[in-house]
Design a protein around this motif. Structure first.
Motif, short mmCIF file in Angstrom:
data_model
loop_
_atom_site.label_atom_id
_atom_site.label_comp_id
_atom_site.label_asym_id
_atom_site.label_seq_id
_atom_site.Cartn_x
_atom_site.Cartn_y
_atom_site.Cartn_z
N ALA A 134 24.21 41.67 23.31
CA ALA A 134 25.64 41.64 23.65
C ALA A 134 26.27 43.02 23.51
CB ALA A 134 26.36 40.64 22.76
N GLU A 135 25.91 43.72 22.45
CA GLU A 135 26.46 45.06 22.24
C GLU A 135 26.01 46.02 23.35
OE1 GLU A 135 26.96 48.30 18.62
OE2 GLU A 135 25.39 46.77 18.49
N ALA A 136 24.74 45.95 23.72
CA ALA A 136 24.23 46.83 24.77
C ALA A 136 24.88 46.51 26.11
CB ALA A 136 22.71 46.67 24.86
N LEU A 137 25.08 45.24 26.40
CA LEU A 137 25.71 44.85 27.66
C LEU A 137 27.17 45.28 27.71
CD1 LEU A 137 24.12 41.31 27.92
CD2 LEU A 137 23.80 43.14 29.60
N LYS A 138 27.86 45.19 26.59
CA LYS A 138 29.25 45.66 26.52
C LYS A 138 29.33 47.15 26.82
CE LYS A 138 33.65 45.79 25.44
NZ LYS A 138 34.69 45.22 26.33
N GLU A 139 28.43 47.92 26.23
CA GLU A 139 28.42 49.36 26.47
C GLU A 139 28.07 49.69 27.91
OE1 GLU A 139 25.72 50.99 23.64
OE2 GLU A 139 27.04 50.62 21.92
N GLN A 140 27.19 48.89 28.51
CA GLN A 140 26.76 49.14 29.88
C GLN A 140 27.88 48.89 30.88
OE1 GLN A 140 23.94 46.32 31.58
NE2 GLN A 140 22.70 48.02 32.38
N GLY A 141 28.65 47.83 30.68
CA GLY A 141 29.84 47.59 31.49
C GLY A 141 29.61 46.96 32.85
N ILE A 142 28.46 46.35 33.08
CA ILE A 142 28.18 45.71 34.37
C ILE A 142 28.51 44.22 34.34
CG2 ILE A 142 26.35 45.05 35.98
CD1 ILE A 142 24.96 47.69 35.35
N VAL A 143 28.14 43.58 33.26
CA VAL A 143 28.25 42.12 33.16
C VAL A 143 29.65 41.71 32.71
CG1 VAL A 143 27.45 40.12 31.84
CG2 VAL A 143 25.80 41.76 32.76
N GLU A 144 30.17 40.68 33.33
CA GLU A 144 31.51 40.18 33.06
C GLU A 144 31.51 39.04 32.04
OE1 GLU A 144 34.33 37.60 35.98
OE2 GLU A 144 33.90 39.64 36.64
N VAL A 145 30.44 38.24 32.05
CA VAL A 145 30.34 37.08 31.16
C VAL A 145 28.96 37.07 30.51
CG1 VAL A 145 30.43 34.56 30.96
CG2 VAL A 145 31.88 35.73 32.66
N ILE A 146 28.91 36.92 29.19
CA ILE A 146 27.64 36.64 28.53
C ILE A 146 27.62 35.17 28.15
CG2 ILE A 146 27.23 38.98 27.71
CD1 ILE A 146 28.14 38.00 24.90
N VAL A 147 26.47 34.55 28.36
CA VAL A 147 26.30 33.13 28.03
C VAL A 147 25.40 33.06 26.80
CG1 VAL A 147 25.56 30.86 28.84
CG2 VAL A 147 26.50 32.54 30.47
#
Length: 206
Positions: free
Chosen positions: A170-183
């Motif tokens: 989740a932290e890596a995805l937040k930093e990346q900024g591509i994904v809008e929703v994590i499930v």
């Protein structure tokens, strides 16, 4: 970034308990496919009706009867419904047509080929769910999945990701900024203190 908390493989009593814990904190509360198969929308609707502040997703994983299933699911109170990306483009279009401007269609891309995705990647208001298949027995490479998908489908506006998302991912995805929703499912509902675990995710992504 939004968080969708998936409730799966639970009893109705457990589902009710989780809804009470997550309402107003999770952006989206998902009633997973296993709940739908075990109990049906008739039994789940009273639980969903008690949700006051979060959005509701029924993970119907529609593969045919698109118009009927989406009309029914929205009538049962869903804000979001899922259709499989492996369904025919006609079925996906029927689901899209049945989705109003204040509702959302999520397209589950689990094990869907690039050729199939290229036929359906033009639905601007849909959310495209990158869904890692946990049955493969290998950990998700979340940021890699997201970057490869975005590169291949630059016109897709809304991307979600599921399948083994933990706090580190989740932290890596937040930093990346591509994904809008994590499930997130078991990482929260399987934790000894699911409410506190949800707060940990929220601290990372908000």
């Amino acid at each position: 970034m939004k968080i969708q908390v998936a409730i799966d493989r639970k009893s109705l009593e457990e589902a009710t308990h989780f809804v009470q814990l997550f309402d107003g904190r999770a952006d989206i509360i998902e009633f997973g496919t296993s709940l739908i198969k075990d109990f049906g929308l008739n039994d789940l609707q009273p639980i969903a009706n008690d949700i006051q502040a979060s959005q509701i997703l029924y993970d119907t994983k529609t593969v045919d009867e698109g118009q009927y299933e989406f009309k029914s699911g929205f009538n049962y109170g869903a804000n979001y419904l899922t259709v499989m990306g492996s369904a025919s483009p006609k079925t996906i279009q029927l689901c899209f047509d049945e989705t109003s401007s204040d509702q959302v269609m999520m397209i589950d891309l689990s094990d869907v080929s690039e050729d199939q995705i290229s036929q359906i990647d033009n639905l601007s208001s849909a959310i495209y769910l990158l869904h890692h298949n946990n049955d493969l027995g290998v950990p998700i490479q979340a940021t890699s999945m997201a970057s490869k998908f975005k590169e291949a489908h630059p016109n897709v506006r809304h991307i979600a990701i599921a399948g083994g998302i933990d706090l580190k991912a989740a932290e890596a995805l937040k930093e990346q900024g591509i994904v809008e929703v994590i499930v997130v499912g078991g990482s929260i509902t399987g934790d000894p203190n699911p409410k506190e675990q949800l707060e940990r995710f929220l601290h990372i992504i908000k």
